[in-house]
Design a protein around this motif. Structure first.
Motif, PDB file in Angstrom:
ATOM      1  N   SER A  16       1.298   0.669  -1.559  1.00  0.00           N
ATOM      2  CA  SER A  16       0.769   1.150  -0.292  1.00  0.00           C
ATOM      3  C   SER A  16      -0.683   1.544  -0.509  1.00  0.00           C
ATOM      4  N   LYS A  20      -2.059   5.726   3.781  1.00  0.00           N
ATOM      5  CA  LYS A  20      -0.691   5.695   4.309  1.00  0.00           C
ATOM      6  C   LYS A  20       0.198   6.720   3.611  1.00  0.00           C
ATOM      7  N   LEU A 139       7.560   3.230   2.921  1.00  0.00           N
ATOM      8  CA  LEU A 139       6.236   2.594   2.921  1.00  0.00           C
ATOM      9  C   LEU A 139       6.306   1.145   2.442  1.00  0.00           C
ATOM     10  N   GLU A 140       7.255   0.833   1.572  1.00  0.00           N
ATOM     11  CA  GLU A 140       7.332  -0.535   1.046  1.00  0.00           C
ATOM     12  C   GLU A 140       8.214  -1.459   1.882  1.00  0.00           C
TER      13      GLU A 140
END
Length: 154
Positions: A16, A20, A139-140
């Motif tokens: 990321s 973020k 986030l991934e």
């Protein structure tokens, strides 16, 4: 027994950006998706912050102050049970350090000044690993985890 203080360090690598990751910690609408709580503050040094359960109860689970905020690379807050908000000795300290790598970030969460024998120290040892795993997942992959999940009996 006495007043011994301990600390823990958790490190994770996330595909990321620093922006973020910082937003995921400080923006209530993002935090609720991986933490089941919202972190509510204006994030200026000296301001209060609250950790609010993201359900109908809106229960305040943690309180503290913003010590320093340097988006998107560092945030330092104090951390206490609301019942101990007025006892400076009961406050611990959490630092989020976000270091950019090629295509990812290293997030280091340092939780210090915890009372060694306290319930808070026991809770955060269980809590941070799953919360940070859930943050990484969100986030991934766009999907957080159930941070309230219990071990499955074998």
């Amino acid at each position: 027994m006495g007043n011994e203080k301990i600390g823990f360090v958790y490190v994770t690598y996330i595909r990321s950006t620093p922006e973020k990751v910082y937003e995921a910690i400080t923006r209530p609408e993002v935090a609720r998706r991986y933490w089941g709580h919202e972190n509510v503050s204006d994030w200026t040094p000296g301001s209060d912050w609250k950790h609010v359960r993201a359900d109908d109860s809106r229960a305040v689970r943690l309180v503290g102050k913003v010590v320093s905020a340097d988006p998107p690379t560092r945030l330092v807050i104090t951390w206490a049970d609301p019942s101990q908000a007025d006892d400076p000795d009961a406050h611990s300290r959490v630092s989020f350090d976000i270091v950019p790598y090629e295509g990812m970030v290293r997030l280091t969460v340092t939780h210090e000044e915890l009372q060694a024998e306290g319930e808070m120290a026991r809770n955060i040892q269980r809590g941070w690993p799953i919360v940070l795993s859930s943050l990484k997942s969100l986030l991934e992959t766009g999907q957080g985890m159930d941070v309230f999940a219990k071990p499955t009996a074998s």
